[in-house]
Design a protein around this motif. Sequence first.
Motif, PDB file in Angstrom:
ATOM      1  N   LEU A 157       0.825  -1.213   0.000  1.00  0.00           N
ATOM      2  CA  LEU A 157       0.000   0.000   0.000  1.00  0.00           C
ATOM      3  C   LEU A 157       0.858   1.261   0.000  1.00  0.00           C
ATOM      4  O   LEU A 157       0.557   2.226  -0.707  1.00  0.00           O
ATOM      5  N   MET A 158       1.932   1.253   0.792  1.00  0.00           N
ATOM      6  CA  MET A 158       2.807   2.416   0.825  1.00  0.00           C
ATOM      7  C   MET A 158       3.467   2.631  -0.542  1.00  0.00           C
ATOM      8  O   MET A 158       3.608   3.755  -1.005  1.00  0.00           O
ATOM      9  N   TYR A 159       3.844   1.552  -1.189  1.00  0.00           N
ATOM     10  CA  TYR A 159       4.427   1.635  -2.525  1.00  0.00           C
ATOM     11  C   TYR A 159       3.428   2.244  -3.513  1.00  0.00           C
ATOM     12  O   TYR A 159       3.771   3.149  -4.279  1.00  0.00           O
ATOM     13  N   LEU A 160       2.200   1.763  -3.486  1.00  0.00           N
ATOM     14  CA  LEU A 160       1.163   2.304  -4.376  1.00  0.00           C
ATOM     15  C   LEU A 160       0.914   3.790  -4.106  1.00  0.00           C
ATOM     16  O   LEU A 160       0.814   4.595  -5.036  1.00  0.00           O
ATOM     17  N   ALA A 161       0.815   4.138  -2.825  1.00  0.00           N
ATOM     18  CA  ALA A 161       0.570   5.538  -2.460  1.00  0.00           C
ATOM     19  C   ALA A 161       1.750   6.421  -2.851  1.00  0.00           C
ATOM     20  O   ALA A 161       1.556   7.543  -3.347  1.00  0.00           O
ATOM     21  N   THR A 162       2.963   5.939  -2.654  1.00  0.00           N
ATOM     22  CA  THR A 162       4.147   6.712  -3.027  1.00  0.00           C
ATOM     23  C   THR A 162       4.175   6.950  -4.525  1.00  0.00           C
ATOM     24  O   THR A 162       4.485   8.054  -4.982  1.00  0.00           O
ATOM     25  N   ASN A 163       3.845   5.932  -5.298  1.00  0.00           N
ATOM     26  CA  ASN A 163       3.791   6.112  -6.756  1.00  0.00           C
ATOM     27  C   ASN A 163       2.740   7.137  -7.147  1.00  0.00           C
ATOM     28  O   ASN A 163       2.975   7.973  -8.011  1.00  0.00           O
ATOM     29  N   TYR A 164       1.581   7.075  -6.512  1.00  0.00           N
ATOM     30  CA  TYR A 164       0.521   8.024  -6.857  1.00  0.00           C
ATOM     31  C   TYR A 164       0.861   9.440  -6.415  1.00  0.00           C
ATOM     32  O   TYR A 164       0.749  10.385  -7.188  1.00  0.00           O
ATOM     33  N   PHE A 165       1.277   9.621  -5.180  1.00  0.00           N
ATOM     34  CA  PHE A 165       1.522  10.952  -4.636  1.00  0.00           C
ATOM     35  C   PHE A 165       2.880  11.522  -5.035  1.00  0.00           C
ATOM     36  O   PHE A 165       3.120  12.713  -4.865  1.00  0.00           O
ATOM     37  N   GLY A 166       3.771  10.681  -5.526  1.00  0.00           N
ATOM     38  CA  GLY A 166       5.045  11.172  -6.028  1.00  0.00           C
ATOM     39  C   GLY A 166       6.179  11.246  -5.027  1.00  0.00           C
ATOM     40  O   GLY A 166       7.309  11.532  -5.402  1.00  0.00           O
ATOM     41  N   SER A 167       5.909  11.020  -3.760  1.00  0.00           N
ATOM     42  CA  SER A 167       6.978  11.014  -2.758  1.00  0.00           C
ATOM     43  C   SER A 167       6.518  10.242  -1.523  1.00  0.00           C
ATOM     44  O   SER A 167       5.318  10.142  -1.247  1.00  0.00           O
ATOM     45  N   VAL A 168       7.497   9.741  -0.790  1.00  0.00           N
ATOM     46  CA  VAL A 168       7.201   9.010   0.434  1.00  0.00           C
ATOM     47  C   VAL A 168       6.565   9.942   1.456  1.00  0.00           C
ATOM     48  O   VAL A 168       5.609   9.562   2.137  1.00  0.00           O
ATOM     49  N   SER A 169       7.063  11.173   1.550  1.00  0.00           N
ATOM     50  CA  SER A 169       6.514  12.089   2.555  1.00  0.00           C
ATOM     51  C   SER A 169       5.050  12.415   2.283  1.00  0.00           C
ATOM     52  O   SER A 169       4.248  12.485   3.217  1.00  0.00           O
ATOM     53  N   ARG A 170       4.667  12.573   1.025  1.00  0.00           N
ATOM     54  CA  ARG A 170       3.256  12.835   0.705  1.00  0.00           C
ATOM     55  C   ARG A 170       2.395  11.606   0.977  1.00  0.00           C
ATOM     56  O   ARG A 170       1.266  11.715   1.451  1.00  0.00           O
ATOM     57  N   ALA A 171       2.937  10.437   0.675  1.00  0.00           N
ATOM     58  CA  ALA A 171       2.196   9.189   0.941  1.00  0.00           C
ATOM     59  C   ALA A 171       1.996   9.003   2.442  1.00  0.00           C
ATOM     60  O   ALA A 171       0.900   8.656   2.888  1.00  0.00           O
ATOM     61  N   LYS A 172       3.059   9.244   3.225  1.00  0.00           N
ATOM     62  CA  LYS A 172       2.945   9.117   4.685  1.00  0.00           C
ATOM     63  C   LYS A 172       1.889  10.077   5.219  1.00  0.00           C
ATOM     64  O   LYS A 172       1.083   9.708   6.071  1.00  0.00           O
ATOM     65  N   LYS A 173       1.884  11.286   4.702  1.00  0.00           N
ATOM     66  CA  LYS A 173       0.904  12.287   5.141  1.00  0.00           C
ATOM     67  C   LYS A 173      -0.518  11.812   4.831  1.00  0.00           C
ATOM     68  O   LYS A 173      -1.416  11.931   5.661  1.00  0.00           O
ATOM     69  N   TRP A 174      -0.723  11.259   3.644  1.00  0.00           N
ATOM     70  CA  TRP A 174      -2.045  10.772   3.246  1.00  0.00           C
ATOM     71  C   TRP A 174      -2.497   9.643   4.172  1.00  0.00           C
ATOM     72  O   TRP A 174      -3.663   9.570   4.547  1.00  0.00           O
ATOM     73  N   PHE A 175      -1.591   8.764   4.553  1.00  0.00           N
ATOM     74  CA  PHE A 175      -1.934   7.624   5.408  1.00  0.00           C
ATOM     75  C   PHE A 175      -2.393   8.033   6.797  1.00  0.00           C
ATOM     76  O   PHE A 175      -3.176   7.327   7.412  1.00  0.00           O
ATOM     77  N   VAL A 176      -1.903   9.156   7.314  1.00  0.00           N
ATOM     78  CA  VAL A 176      -2.224   9.526   8.699  1.00  0.00           C
ATOM     79  C   VAL A 176      -3.280  10.621   8.823  1.00  0.00           C
ATOM     80  O   VAL A 176      -3.702  10.940   9.926  1.00  0.00           O
ATOM     81  N   GLU A 177      -3.710  11.190   7.709  1.00  0.00           N
ATOM     82  CA  GLU A 177      -4.749  12.225   7.759  1.00  0.00           C
ATOM     83  C   GLU A 177      -6.122  11.616   7.497  1.00  0.00           C
ATOM     84  O   GLU A 177      -6.252  10.646   6.744  1.00  0.00           O
ATOM     85  N   TYR A 178      -7.132  12.216   8.091  1.00  0.00           N
ATOM     86  CA  TYR A 178      -8.503  11.753   7.893  1.00  0.00           C
ATOM     87  C   TYR A 178      -8.860  11.842   6.412  1.00  0.00           C
ATOM     88  O   TYR A 178      -8.593  12.838   5.743  1.00  0.00           O
ATOM     89  N   ASN A 179      -9.477  10.787   5.887  1.00  0.00           N
ATOM     90  CA  ASN A 179      -9.878  10.721   4.491  1.00  0.00           C
ATOM     91  C   ASN A 179     -11.403  10.659   4.445  1.00  0.00           C
ATOM     92  O   ASN A 179     -11.998   9.710   4.966  1.00  0.00           O
ATOM     93  N   LEU A 180     -12.004  11.664   3.844  1.00  0.00           N
ATOM     94  CA  LEU A 180     -13.461  11.752   3.796  1.00  0.00           C
ATOM     95  C   LEU A 180     -14.067  10.555   3.063  1.00  0.00           C
ATOM     96  O   LEU A 180     -15.079   9.990   3.501  1.00  0.00           O
ATOM     97  N   GLY A 181     -13.453  10.125   1.967  1.00  0.00           N
ATOM     98  CA  GLY A 181     -13.976   8.994   1.202  1.00  0.00           C
ATOM     99  C   GLY A 181     -13.937   7.681   1.969  1.00  0.00           C
ATOM    100  O   GLY A 181     -14.788   6.819   1.791  1.00  0.00           O
ATOM    101  N   LEU A 182     -12.946   7.548   2.826  1.00  0.00           N
ATOM    102  CA  LEU A 182     -12.817   6.331   3.636  1.00  0.00           C
ATOM    103  C   LEU A 182     -13.491   6.471   4.992  1.00  0.00           C
ATOM    104  O   LEU A 182     -13.669   5.491   5.703  1.00  0.00           O
TER     105      LEU A 182
END
Length: 121
Positions: free
Chosen positions: A66-91
């Motif tokens: 999942l982290m690999y997929l998110a990193t590819n989508y967001f373009g960086s590990v730091s952006r992926a990490k941020k997405w993983f720990v912030e509230y997501n309205l869709g989820l």
Amino acid sequence: MSIDTAPKAIIDYSFTSQSIRKLAADYGISLKTLASIIGCTATKIYNKPIRLPKAPSRRLLQLTDLMYLATNYFGSVSRAKKWFVEYNLGLDAKPLQLCQTEEGIKRVENSIFRLATGMTA
């Protein structure tokens, strides 16, 4: 790479406590949180030179995927990490919190795929 295509040898070989601590540091996840997600105790992660059983190893591979997929989508590990720990309205939750169950992992993976294909997540 999906967990379904991960080499069986990786799951059979398992992860060392040292590699788990490194993954936690790389992902910016506390050991307590990571232990909860993969289904073991934080104490087990601290022990040396134990190896995790197959089930927690499989969960760890799923989280890595999942982290690999998110990193590819967001373009960086730091952006992926941020997405993983912030509230997501869709989820309706923080993605990292959902990773504690198989169903939650599938929901997070689906959300990443939806984002990557231009659908609402």
